[in-house]
Design an enzyme around this catalytic site. Structure first.
Site, PDB file in Angstrom:
ATOM      1  N   GLU A   1      92.596  75.109-103.407  1.00 48.46           N
ATOM      2  CA  GLU A   1      93.046  73.855-104.001  1.00 48.46           C
ATOM      3  C   GLU A   1      94.450  73.516-103.517  1.00 48.46           C
ATOM      4  O   GLU A   1      95.376  74.307-103.704  1.00 48.46           O
ATOM      5  CB  GLU A   1      93.022  73.967-105.529  1.00 48.46           C
ATOM      6  CG  GLU A   1      93.224  72.632-106.222  1.00 48.46           C
ATOM      7  CD  GLU A   1      93.102  72.738-107.737  1.00 48.46           C
ATOM      8  OE1 GLU A   1      93.853  73.516-108.353  1.00 48.46           O
ATOM      9  OE2 GLU A   1      92.250  72.035-108.310  1.00 48.46           O
TER      10      GLU A   1
ATOM     11  N   TYR B   1      94.905  64.993-103.190  1.00 46.50           N
ATOM     12  CA  TYR B   1      94.267  66.211-103.701  1.00 46.50           C
ATOM     13  C   TYR B   1      93.180  66.659-102.735  1.00 46.50           C
ATOM     14  O   TYR B   1      92.399  65.838-102.239  1.00 46.50           O
ATOM     15  CB  TYR B   1      93.638  65.928-105.072  1.00 46.50           C
ATOM     16  CG  TYR B   1      92.860  67.114-105.612  1.00 46.50           C
ATOM     17  CD1 TYR B   1      93.463  68.032-106.468  1.00 46.50           C
ATOM     18  CD2 TYR B   1      91.534  67.333-105.221  1.00 46.50           C
ATOM     19  CE1 TYR B   1      92.755  69.129-106.935  1.00 46.50           C
ATOM     20  CE2 TYR B   1      90.830  68.434-105.694  1.00 46.50           C
ATOM     21  CZ  TYR B   1      91.450  69.325-106.556  1.00 46.50           C
ATOM     22  OH  TYR B   1      90.768  70.412-107.006  1.00 46.50           O
TER      23      TYR B   1
END
Ligand code: GDP
Ligand code: MN
Length: 387
Positions: free
Chosen positions: A197, A109
């Site tokens: 993101e 991530y």
């Protein structure tokens, strides 16, 4: 403003972030043609909607062959995708991204946004990718790495390396990862983004780094100077009520409840929503018509509220200061005449020209339920919904 994944990847690629080769398609036929042009055996077909959680909702399919792409695209285009982020109504998919499949060794991530407490950009990385970062944060907060960017010097190479080491990547992959972090940070600042993101950002079986998913939000207040980003707006993905309100310069936010609110002043609008909830119902919207709203703008706001099928009663709550109550009353009457009010309408007018305003409403012949205090207004509108 949100961007689609295919737009986000195009933008990030121009900043040097490695993304799989891919093309957007709006029909199964076009998706098959895209796959043929991309070449290879394994493909990923991904629903393009302004919401995450597509994988679990059946909006991401890994397939083989061009026929596989055609079938997956036919199944995804036109589907109503319901994920935690779309709300129960879901979103109808009208386009897909067809990408070359990537063999994944590890999912990670990477995110960046403004940390409002610190007034700085924060870069967040985790070895636990592919799942929602909120879940990781709740379950194992130690697995979330953060660095803050000093705006005077920008993101420093050593900070990128700290994250790369922290994810326990092989050495050359760690270097590539650090480069992706730097590219994303540059995109965030140069394009006035409020969120970058990549989830997952993956280590491939070949040892490369690639962004398999990309979510970008642009800062609405900077769109005036980011014409190329503004051109990526997809109004069909946005709440029609907010799009319409935006055209009239109204501060409007669509919500899920049943009571439409027309209020002046953000503080009073918030207090109105609070008291509606306190009395047991949910507001259908936030609307601050502002201090200097024209009859046309108030009429537009009222029309948006009345055109919303979820609205089962309306509460007009005005404190006349700069905005005079008789102007509001005239707007309410004009809008009501134009679109017709089929739901109970509770009106509370206080302040400048309140008496004149009440007179306008009385003379209009509309079935208005008057209220004097906030409490009375909220109770009456909640009662009206109950009936
Ligand atoms: P989201 O569910 O909306 O966040 O959609 P993602 O783009 O993150 O896709 C969901 C999942 O699909 C990812 O976490 C991956 O596990 C998987 N996925 C996406 N692209 C590929 C790919 O090229 N190859 C493989 N094997 N899996 C993929
Ligand atoms: Mn994702």
């Amino acid at each position: 403003m949100k961007l689609h994944e295919y737009q986000a990847k195009g933008l990030l690629k121009s900043f040097g972030v490695p993304v799989p080769d891919g093309r957007m398609a709006e029909s199964a036929e076009a998706a098959a043609a895209a796959a043929a042009a991309l070449g290879g055996d394994t493909f990923v077909v991904k629903a393009q909607v302004h919401a995450g959680g597509r994988g679990k909702a059946g909006g991401v399919k890994v397939v083989s062959g061009i026929e596989g792409v055609r079938e997956a695209a036919a199944a995804i285009i036109g589907m109503r995708l319901v994920s935690r982020q779309t709300g129960p109504a879901g979103k109808v998919v009208s386009k897909v991204l067809v990408e070359k499949g990537v063999a994944i060794a590890r999912e990670m991530y990477l995110g960046m946004l403004v940390d409002r407490d610190r007034g700085r950009v924060v870069v967040i990385a985790s070895a636990e990718g592919g799942v929602e970062i909120e879940e990781v944060a709740a379950r194992s907060p130690e697995k979330i790495l953060k660095v803050h960017v000093d705006p005077a010097v920008g993101l420093m190479p050593y900070q990128c390396r700290i994250l790369g080491y922290g994810l326990d990547l092989p050495q050359d992959a760690s270097g590539r990862f650090a480069k992706v972090v730097a590219c994303c940070a540059r995109a965030l600042v140069e394009k006035d983004l409020s969120l970058v993101e990549l989830n997952p950002l993956v280590l491939t079986a070949e040892g490369d780094i690639a962004a398999l998913d990309a979510k970008l939000n642009a800062d609405d207040n900077a769109l005036f100077r980011q014409k190329d980003v503004a051109a990526l707006r997809d109004l069909s993905e946005e709440d029609w009520r907010e799009v319409e309100a935006g055209r009239h310069g109204l501060s409007y936010i669509g919500l899920e409840g049943s009571i439409g609110c027309l209020v002046n002043g953000a503080g009073l609008a918030m207090a109105t929503m609070d008291i509606i909830k306190h009395c047991g119902e949910e507001p259908a919207n936030f609307l601050d018509v502002g201090g200097g709203a024209t009859v046309a703008a108030v009429t537009a706001g009222f029309k948006i509220i009345l055109a919303d099928p979820k609205v089962r009663a309306v509460l007009v709550n005005i404190f006349g200061g700069i905005m005079k109550c008789d102007i509001i009353a005239e707007s309410v009457v004009a809008a009501a005449r134009e679109v017709g009010v089929k739901v109970p309408l509770v009106v509370r007018l206080q302040g400048t020209n309140a008496d004149l305003g009440r007179g306008v409403l009385e003379k209009s012949g509309l079935a208005i339920i008057p209220a004097v205090t906030m409490d009375e207004a909220a109770r009456k509108v909640v009662e009206a919904v109950g009936n």
